[in-house]
Design an enzyme around this catalytic site. Structure first.
Site, PDB file in Angstrom:
ATOM      1  N   MET A  30       0.843  -1.204   0.000  1.00 24.40           N
ATOM      2  CA  MET A  30       0.000   0.000   0.000  1.00 24.40           C
ATOM      3  C   MET A  30       0.879   1.255   0.000  1.00 24.40           C
ATOM      4  O   MET A  30       0.397   2.352   0.251  1.00 24.40           O
ATOM      5  CB  MET A  30      -0.936   0.004   1.202  1.00 24.40           C
ATOM      6  CG  MET A  30      -1.903  -1.188   1.170  1.00 24.40           C
ATOM      7  SD  MET A  30      -3.453  -0.899   2.018  1.00 24.40           S
ATOM      8  CE  MET A  30      -2.909  -0.497   3.653  1.00 24.40           C
ATOM      9  N   GLY A  31       2.181   1.080  -0.247  1.00 23.16           N
ATOM     10  CA  GLY A  31       3.054   2.241  -0.409  1.00 23.16           C
ATOM     11  C   GLY A  31       3.583   2.810   0.888  1.00 23.16           C
ATOM     12  O   GLY A  31       3.503   2.215   1.948  1.00 23.16           O
ATOM     13  N   TYR A  33       6.911   3.523   1.500  1.00 19.12           N
ATOM     14  CA  TYR A  33       7.882   2.473   1.760  1.00 19.12           C
ATOM     15  C   TYR A  33       8.865   2.776   2.876  1.00 19.12           C
ATOM     16  O   TYR A  33       9.306   3.900   3.062  1.00 19.12           O
ATOM     17  CB  TYR A  33       8.660   2.163   0.474  1.00 19.12           C
ATOM     18  CG  TYR A  33       7.783   1.580  -0.600  1.00 19.12           C
ATOM     19  CD1 TYR A  33       6.629   0.881  -0.257  1.00 19.12           C
ATOM     20  CD2 TYR A  33       8.076   1.733  -1.948  1.00 19.12           C
ATOM     21  CE1 TYR A  33       5.801   0.346  -1.235  1.00 19.12           C
ATOM     22  CE2 TYR A  33       7.256   1.202  -2.924  1.00 19.12           C
ATOM     23  CZ  TYR A  33       6.124   0.506  -2.565  1.00 19.12           C
ATOM     24  OH  TYR A  33       5.315  -0.013  -3.512  1.00 19.12           O
ATOM     25  N   HIS A  37       9.359  -2.882   3.501  1.00 20.36           N
ATOM     26  CA  HIS A  37       8.982  -3.073   2.089  1.00 20.36           C
ATOM     27  C   HIS A  37      10.221  -3.394   1.258  1.00 20.36           C
ATOM     28  O   HIS A  37      10.196  -4.254   0.388  1.00 20.36           O
ATOM     29  CB  HIS A  37       8.328  -1.809   1.530  1.00 20.36           C
ATOM     30  CG  HIS A  37       7.032  -1.439   2.183  1.00 20.36           C
ATOM     31  ND1 HIS A  37       6.928  -0.408   3.088  1.00 20.36           N
ATOM     32  CD2 HIS A  37       5.790  -1.950   2.055  1.00 20.36           C
ATOM     33  CE1 HIS A  37       5.677  -0.297   3.486  1.00 20.36           C
ATOM     34  NE2 HIS A  37       4.963  -1.225   2.887  1.00 20.36           N
ATOM     35  N   ASP A 150       2.325  -8.772   9.587  1.00 17.16           N
ATOM     36  CA  ASP A 150       0.896  -9.047   9.435  1.00 17.16           C
ATOM     37  C   ASP A 150       0.707 -10.563   9.368  1.00 17.16           C
ATOM     38  O   ASP A 150       0.312 -11.116   8.341  1.00 17.16           O
ATOM     39  CB  ASP A 150       0.377  -8.383   8.158  1.00 17.16           C
ATOM     40  CG  ASP A 150       0.506  -6.880   8.220  1.00 17.16           C
ATOM     41  OD1 ASP A 150      -0.269  -6.249   8.936  1.00 17.16           O
ATOM     42  OD2 ASP A 150       1.435  -6.345   7.577  1.00 17.16           O
ATOM     43  N   LEU A 184       8.767  -1.938  11.952  1.00 14.59           N
ATOM     44  CA  LEU A 184       8.520  -0.868  10.977  1.00 14.59           C
ATOM     45  C   LEU A 184       7.091  -0.972  10.466  1.00 14.59           C
ATOM     46  O   LEU A 184       6.581  -2.054  10.199  1.00 14.59           O
ATOM     47  CB  LEU A 184       9.491  -0.976   9.802  1.00 14.59           C
ATOM     48  CG  LEU A 184      10.964  -0.744  10.112  1.00 14.59           C
ATOM     49  CD1 LEU A 184      11.775  -0.687   8.823  1.00 14.59           C
ATOM     50  CD2 LEU A 184      11.176   0.550  10.882  1.00 14.59           C
TER      51      LEU A 184
HETATM   52  O1  PAF Z   1      -0.175  -5.653   3.789  1.00 16.14           O
HETATM   53  C1  PAF Z   1      -0.597  -4.753   3.024  1.00 16.14           C
HETATM   54  O2  PAF Z   1       0.055  -3.746   2.782  1.00 16.14           O
HETATM   55  C2  PAF Z   1      -1.962  -4.915   2.396  1.00 16.14           C
HETATM   56  O3  PAF Z   1      -2.847  -5.526   3.270  1.00 16.14           O
HETATM   57  C3  PAF Z   1      -1.931  -5.641   1.049  1.00 16.14           C
HETATM   58  C4  PAF Z   1      -1.440  -7.071   1.195  1.00 16.14           C
HETATM   59  C5  PAF Z   1      -1.020  -4.888   0.081  1.00 16.14           C
HETATM   60  C6  PAF Z   1      -3.329  -5.697   0.438  1.00 16.14           C
HETATM   61  O4  PAF Z   1      -3.844  -4.435   0.205  1.00 16.14           O
END
Ligand code: PAF
Length: 282
Positions: A30-31, A33, A37, A150, A184
């Site tokens: 979702m950006g 960064y 990421h 997550d 992070l």
């Molecule tokens: O973990 C994330 O950033 C979001 O839940 C994902 C996997 C990009 C889905 O929108």
């Protein structure tokens, strides 16, 4: 690095790669960064011939009172980072091109989505599964990479892929942390200096849980209570959402620590909702 904005363009580039016999790795994001990421993109770069990064703040995974509008965004910086890390393709769609006004199909894994974060975020994982499945169908990647911060999301996506026979290998990657232990997260920018100073106690509480388990404590409730007591003292600016000890795959609660168990927690700290987890090994 090529940047595309429509599902058709994404599908067409990835189809061409498959025709050429190339493997591909998808990193859904979702950006905004950070080094977490970056570690996912770097891993993808090492694992496949081509790397697709998707950058989409997915509206369907935000509840009505959540931070969809406020979610931090910086497209130019993100695109430059993805390029520097070796991504081949950045997919940055507008919400309208991912969801038609009459969008009505959803992907759900209710057995794993109704616990932990799903209790306070009841529609979250339905939105995640649906957008991730759409990205899988457009990209048809060899593998897809997700962060272990997550953990519940990762467990749900693994189950979705297994149960629906989706031919994508799912790879989880370790949590990346600040020097003081805070995991992070793009949402860490919401923390005030006082909240930020207390936030690393989340990690310390989890390390304490792991030590208790390694030292022979088998009673999950006792470990969870020790974490709670620690955080009451060390994180007074925070409010518990949950502290749970669960099976790492099924996410079902465990009473006794037998094989590995996952200690996961979520705390509201000011405007941020912070999550973290650790595997407990007896
Ligand atoms: O973990 C994330 O950033 C979001 O839940 C994902 C996997 C990009 C889905 O929108």
């Amino acid at each position: 690095m090529q940047i595309v904005h429509t599902p058709e363009a994404l599908r067409s580039v990835c189809a061409e790669w498959r025709r050429e016999g190339l493997t591909s790795a998808l990193v859904p994001t979702m950006g905004y960064y950070h080094a977490g990421h970056a570690s996912l993109i770097e891993y993808a770069r090492s694992a496949a011939d081509r790397v697709v990064v998707s950058l989409f703040v997915n509206p369907t995974q935000f509840g009505p009172n959540e931070d969809l509008e406020a979610y931090p965004r910086d497209f130019e910086r993100d695109a430059a980072l993805a390029r520097d890390l070796g991504a081949d393709l950045l997919y940055a769609p507008a919400p309208e091109s991912m969801y038609a006004p009459d969008h009505a199909a959803w992907v759900e894994v209710p057995a794993l989505a109704g616990t932990l974060c799903g209790v306070s975020r009841p529609i979250h994982f339905r939105g995640v599964c649906t957008v991730v499945m759409k990205l899988f169908m457009l990209t048809l990647p060899t593998l897809a990479v997700f962060g272990e911060k997550d953990w519940q999301q990762l467990a749900i996506i693994k189950k979705m892929v297994t149960d629906l026979n989706v031919p994508v290998r799912i790879e989880g990657r370790p949590i990346v942390r600040e020097a003081d232990g805070l995991a992070l997260s793009s949402r860490n920018v919401y923390l005030t200096p006082e909240e930020r100073a207390q936030a690393p106690s989340l990690r310390r509480s989890l390390l304490m849980a792991a030590e208790l388990a390694a030292g022979g404590e088998r009673d999950a409730a006792k470990i969870a209570e020790a974490v709670r007591t620690f955080l009451r003292e060390q994180l007074p600016l925070g409010e518990e959402d949950y502290i749970s000890i669960v099976d790492p795959d099924t996410l079902a609660g465990v009473e006794r620590i037998g094989q590995a168990a996952l200690c996961a927690l979520a705390y509201r700290v000011g405007k941020a909702r912070l999550i973290d987890n650790i595997l407990l090994r007896p």
